[in-house]
Design a protein around this motif. Sequence first.
Motif, PDB file in Angstrom:
ATOM      1  N   TYR A 332       0.828  -1.197   0.000  1.00  0.00           N
ATOM      2  CA  TYR A 332       0.000   0.000   0.000  1.00  0.00           C
ATOM      3  C   TYR A 332       0.875   1.263   0.000  1.00  0.00           C
ATOM      4  O   TYR A 332       0.580   2.239  -0.694  1.00  0.00           O
ATOM      5  CB  TYR A 332      -0.919   0.036   1.217  1.00  0.00           C
ATOM      6  N   ASP A 333       1.958   1.224   0.771  1.00  0.00           N
ATOM      7  CA  ASP A 333       2.858   2.373   0.825  1.00  0.00           C
ATOM      8  C   ASP A 333       3.522   2.624  -0.526  1.00  0.00           C
ATOM      9  O   ASP A 333       3.681   3.766  -0.956  1.00  0.00           O
ATOM     10  CB  ASP A 333       3.938   2.151   1.881  1.00  0.00           C
ATOM     11  N   PHE A 334       3.919   1.542  -1.197  1.00  0.00           N
ATOM     12  CA  PHE A 334       4.557   1.701  -2.511  1.00  0.00           C
ATOM     13  C   PHE A 334       3.583   2.308  -3.515  1.00  0.00           C
ATOM     14  O   PHE A 334       3.924   3.224  -4.261  1.00  0.00           O
ATOM     15  CB  PHE A 334       5.086   0.365  -3.034  1.00  0.00           C
ATOM     16  N   ILE A 335       2.361   1.809  -3.529  1.00  0.00           N
ATOM     17  CA  ILE A 335       1.349   2.367  -4.429  1.00  0.00           C
ATOM     18  C   ILE A 335       1.175   3.857  -4.157  1.00  0.00           C
ATOM     19  O   ILE A 335       1.090   4.675  -5.086  1.00  0.00           O
ATOM     20  CB  ILE A 335       0.009   1.624  -4.273  1.00  0.00           C
ATOM     21  N   ASP A 336       1.137   4.222  -2.876  1.00  0.00           N
ATOM     22  CA  ASP A 336       0.949   5.613  -2.502  1.00  0.00           C
ATOM     23  C   ASP A 336       2.074   6.498  -3.038  1.00  0.00           C
ATOM     24  O   ASP A 336       1.830   7.624  -3.496  1.00  0.00           O
ATOM     25  CB  ASP A 336       0.869   5.729  -0.977  1.00  0.00           C
ATOM     26  N   ILE A 337       3.291   5.995  -2.995  1.00  0.00           N
ATOM     27  CA  ILE A 337       4.434   6.758  -3.507  1.00  0.00           C
ATOM     28  C   ILE A 337       4.307   6.980  -5.005  1.00  0.00           C
ATOM     29  O   ILE A 337       4.610   8.058  -5.524  1.00  0.00           O
ATOM     30  CB  ILE A 337       5.757   6.059  -3.139  1.00  0.00           C
ATOM     31  N   THR A 338       3.844   5.963  -5.738  1.00  0.00           N
ATOM     32  CA  THR A 338       3.697   6.135  -7.190  1.00  0.00           C
ATOM     33  C   THR A 338       2.624   7.163  -7.522  1.00  0.00           C
ATOM     34  O   THR A 338       2.576   7.666  -8.645  1.00  0.00           O
ATOM     35  CB  THR A 338       3.360   4.805  -7.898  1.00  0.00           C
ATOM     36  N   MET A 339       1.769   7.479  -6.556  1.00  0.00           N
ATOM     37  CA  MET A 339       0.730   8.480  -6.777  1.00  0.00           C
ATOM     38  C   MET A 339       1.152   9.874  -6.307  1.00  0.00           C
ATOM     39  O   MET A 339       0.383  10.822  -6.429  1.00  0.00           O
ATOM     40  CB  MET A 339      -0.537   8.067  -6.036  1.00  0.00           C
ATOM     41  N   SER A 340       2.364   9.998  -5.779  1.00  0.00           N
ATOM     42  CA  SER A 340       2.829  11.301  -5.293  1.00  0.00           C
ATOM     43  C   SER A 340       3.117  12.237  -6.468  1.00  0.00           C
ATOM     44  O   SER A 340       3.387  11.798  -7.587  1.00  0.00           O
ATOM     45  CB  SER A 340       4.088  11.127  -4.456  1.00  0.00           C
ATOM     46  N   LYS A 341       3.083  13.542  -6.202  1.00  0.00           N
ATOM     47  CA  LYS A 341       3.326  14.523  -7.264  1.00  0.00           C
ATOM     48  C   LYS A 341       4.711  14.348  -7.876  1.00  0.00           C
ATOM     49  O   LYS A 341       4.891  14.494  -9.082  1.00  0.00           O
ATOM     50  CB  LYS A 341       3.167  15.939  -6.718  1.00  0.00           C
ATOM     51  N   LYS A 342       5.703  14.048  -7.050  1.00  0.00           N
ATOM     52  CA  LYS A 342       7.066  13.885  -7.566  1.00  0.00           C
ATOM     53  C   LYS A 342       7.124  12.805  -8.631  1.00  0.00           C
ATOM     54  O   LYS A 342       7.679  13.020  -9.726  1.00  0.00           O
ATOM     55  CB  LYS A 342       8.020  13.545  -6.416  1.00  0.00           C
ATOM     56  N   ILE A 343       6.567  11.650  -8.343  1.00  0.00           N
ATOM     57  CA  ILE A 343       6.610  10.536  -9.289  1.00  0.00           C
ATOM     58  C   ILE A 343       5.674  10.791 -10.469  1.00  0.00           C
ATOM     59  O   ILE A 343       6.004  10.491 -11.623  1.00  0.00           O
ATOM     60  CB  ILE A 343       6.255   9.221  -8.582  1.00  0.00           C
ATOM     61  N   GLN A 344       4.515  11.359 -10.200  1.00  0.00           N
ATOM     62  CA  GLN A 344       3.568  11.654 -11.272  1.00  0.00           C
ATOM     63  C   GLN A 344       4.127  12.692 -12.251  1.00  0.00           C
ATOM     64  O   GLN A 344       3.972  12.571 -13.463  1.00  0.00           O
ATOM     65  CB  GLN A 344       2.250  12.136 -10.670  1.00  0.00           C
ATOM     66  N   ASN A 345       4.792  13.713 -11.734  1.00  0.00           N
ATOM     67  CA  ASN A 345       5.393  14.727 -12.605  1.00  0.00           C
ATOM     68  C   ASN A 345       6.501  14.120 -13.459  1.00  0.00           C
ATOM     69  O   ASN A 345       6.638  14.448 -14.645  1.00  0.00           O
ATOM     70  CB  ASN A 345       5.948  15.889 -11.780  1.00  0.00           C
ATOM     71  N   LEU A 346       7.299  13.240 -12.855  1.00  0.00           N
ATOM     72  CA  LEU A 346       8.355  12.567 -13.615  1.00  0.00           C
ATOM     73  C   LEU A 346       7.760  11.733 -14.732  1.00  0.00           C
ATOM     74  O   LEU A 346       8.231  11.772 -15.879  1.00  0.00           O
ATOM     75  CB  LEU A 346       9.178  11.678 -12.670  1.00  0.00           C
ATOM     76  N   LEU A 347       6.702  10.996 -14.421  1.00  0.00           N
ATOM     77  CA  LEU A 347       6.029  10.184 -15.430  1.00  0.00           C
ATOM     78  C   LEU A 347       5.551  11.051 -16.592  1.00  0.00           C
ATOM     79  O   LEU A 347       5.716  10.699 -17.762  1.00  0.00           O
ATOM     80  CB  LEU A 347       4.855   9.455 -14.770  1.00  0.00           C
ATOM     81  N   GLY A 348       4.980  12.203 -16.263  1.00  0.00           N
ATOM     82  CA  GLY A 348       4.488  13.108 -17.300  1.00  0.00           C
ATOM     83  C   GLY A 348       5.591  13.656 -18.171  1.00  0.00           C
ATOM     84  O   GLY A 348       5.452  13.743 -19.396  1.00  0.00           O
ATOM     85  N   ASP A 349       6.722  14.025 -17.557  1.00  0.00           N
ATOM     86  CA  ASP A 349       7.830  14.583 -18.331  1.00  0.00           C
ATOM     87  C   ASP A 349       8.500  13.542 -19.207  1.00  0.00           C
ATOM     88  O   ASP A 349       9.145  13.877 -20.203  1.00  0.00           O
ATOM     89  CB  ASP A 349       8.864  15.222 -17.396  1.00  0.00           C
ATOM     90  N   LYS A 350       8.358  12.268 -18.858  1.00  0.00           N
ATOM     91  CA  LYS A 350       8.978  11.190 -19.628  1.00  0.00           C
ATOM     92  C   LYS A 350       8.081  10.691 -20.753  1.00  0.00           C
ATOM     93  O   LYS A 350       8.436   9.766 -21.474  1.00  0.00           O
ATOM     94  CB  LYS A 350       9.334  10.023 -18.701  1.00  0.00           C
ATOM     95  N   GLY A 351       6.911  11.304 -20.899  1.00  0.00           N
ATOM     96  CA  GLY A 351       6.035  10.917 -22.001  1.00  0.00           C
ATOM     97  C   GLY A 351       4.890  10.013 -21.602  1.00  0.00           C
ATOM     98  O   GLY A 351       4.248   9.413 -22.469  1.00  0.00           O
ATOM     99  N   GLY A 352       4.606   9.908 -20.295  1.00  0.00           N
ATOM    100  CA  GLY A 352       3.450   9.156 -19.844  1.00  0.00           C
ATOM    101  C   GLY A 352       2.260  10.076 -19.632  1.00  0.00           C
ATOM    102  O   GLY A 352       2.366  11.298 -19.781  1.00  0.00           O
ATOM    103  N   VAL A 353       1.131   9.500 -19.274  1.00  0.00           N
ATOM    104  CA  VAL A 353      -0.072  10.277 -18.991  1.00  0.00           C
ATOM    105  C   VAL A 353      -0.382  10.114 -17.507  1.00  0.00           C
ATOM    106  O   VAL A 353      -1.018   9.154 -17.096  1.00  0.00           O
ATOM    107  CB  VAL A 353      -1.271   9.800 -19.832  1.00  0.00           C
ATOM    108  N   PRO A 354       0.066  11.032 -16.675  1.00  0.00           N
ATOM    109  CA  PRO A 354      -0.125  10.894 -15.234  1.00  0.00           C
ATOM    110  C   PRO A 354      -1.565  11.163 -14.828  1.00  0.00           C
ATOM    111  O   PRO A 354      -2.293  11.881 -15.515  1.00  0.00           O
ATOM    112  CB  PRO A 354       0.820  11.958 -14.657  1.00  0.00           C
ATOM    113  N   VAL A 355      -1.943  10.595 -13.689  1.00  0.00           N
ATOM    114  CA  VAL A 355      -3.299  10.828 -13.186  1.00  0.00           C
ATOM    115  C   VAL A 355      -3.313  11.854 -12.072  1.00  0.00           C
ATOM    116  O   VAL A 355      -4.377  12.310 -11.662  1.00  0.00           O
ATOM    117  CB  VAL A 355      -3.943   9.515 -12.675  1.00  0.00           C
ATOM    118  N   ALA A 356      -2.133  12.224 -11.555  1.00  0.00           N
ATOM    119  CA  ALA A 356      -2.099  13.116 -10.390  1.00  0.00           C
ATOM    120  C   ALA A 356      -0.921  14.068 -10.447  1.00  0.00           C
ATOM    121  O   ALA A 356      -0.304  14.364  -9.437  1.00  0.00           O
ATOM    122  CB  ALA A 356      -2.052  12.288  -9.111  1.00  0.00           C
TER     123      ALA A 356
END
Length: 430
Positions: A332-356
């Motif tokens: 649950y903690d790992f999932i929560d980290i993947t939903m953090s702004k830091k990880i979501q912003n990185l995903l977006g900058d790398k060409g993904g479609v972030p949800v948060a």
Amino acid sequence: MLTARRRWAAAAVILSGSLLLASCGDSDSGGSDGRTLRLWHYEAPDSAMGAAWNEAIKEFEAKHPGVKVKFEEKGFEQIQKTAPMVLNSSDAPDVMEYNKGNATAGQLSRQGLLTDLTAEAAERGWDKKLSAGVRTTSMYDAGGVMGSGKWYGVPNYAEYTMVYYNKDLFEKYGIAEPKTFDDLTAALDAFARKGVTPLANGGAEYIAQQYLYQLALSKADRSWVDKYELYKGRTDFHDAAWTYAAQTFADWVKKGYISEKSTSTKAEDAGVSWIQGKAPILFSGSWWYGRFQSEAKFDWDTALWPGSNLTLGSGGNLWVVPKNARNKDLAYDFIDITMSKKIQNLLGDKGGVPVAADASAITDPKSKKLITDFNTLSRRDGLAFYPDWPVNGFYDVLVSETQKLMTGDEKPDGYLSALQQAYDKAAPKQ
């Protein structure tokens, strides 16, 4: 196969941080937990998701002293075929990526192989941060049908399909980039007359059936999708939308817009042919986006399928926690980290479609375009899922029957009858 949304409140990030610390024990003890989080996913390390999850692993280990992440790379097909057996054993991982939909995550939830995440979704705010279209694939009822019931998975990215254009080839052949569907068909015809097969295709996998489904979606609405995907009414494969799609797709093969030789090619072949500049157009998903940014050496652009409010897409693949997972709190903690702004912003900058993500934090121009088009889809409730989702085994039926349609071994009417028979046999009785 083949898309999510937005915004995290600062309070949720603070809350998730406190929960993470609580799960690690008292910091005065040195945090020597000694446990291992077993993680499975199948994203390539150079993909947007792969880069984001690698960073999430680092973040997780930093916040959980003494806990190690044991990441095992698995292939998509490998997980699909072995998941029921593995998850029903003591070898189940703590958290893993799994495909969403009735025939996949829905089936595992119905078999009792996944952990109910409803309480965690509410406590950690995941339920508030996913839009309705993305949330659909997180929840499954007692029969394994998506859209309602309990939370069995969390998508932390989205995906959708679009038209990828090789702008250099359009310029080379003096053909205007399409703005409307009539423009698109005119461009397809112009390329074909110049001896260029315009559409990259992979008939042996999902690409071909997704072309056909998109054609159907261009003549459909939300109620049509709900009937087909969620069983909210009877699906008639001989209706106007499906008939138009099958006839138009067969016609495009005859006209040379799609090569009959692509019947036996895979999705990877279609993507590589576009990367190599052999085809001016590819219709496929955002899962290619980061790779194209890295590997395509020509000027290119994307657009939503013209003349259609709907396109293929959904929340991305799900993080699921197996029922037999040994360290569910860490999962649950790992999932929560993947939903953090830091990880979501990185995903977006790398060409993904972030949800948060924080949209203003995305700096890459192409990535901004990707997210802007997704927001357009999201506002108009335009995610229509995927054609193989409704029933178990339908993916293989679609592949084989669409191949027959491409080779001419099956006519549109017979093709639609075959789909109707397979769908009705496996779908819940109305």
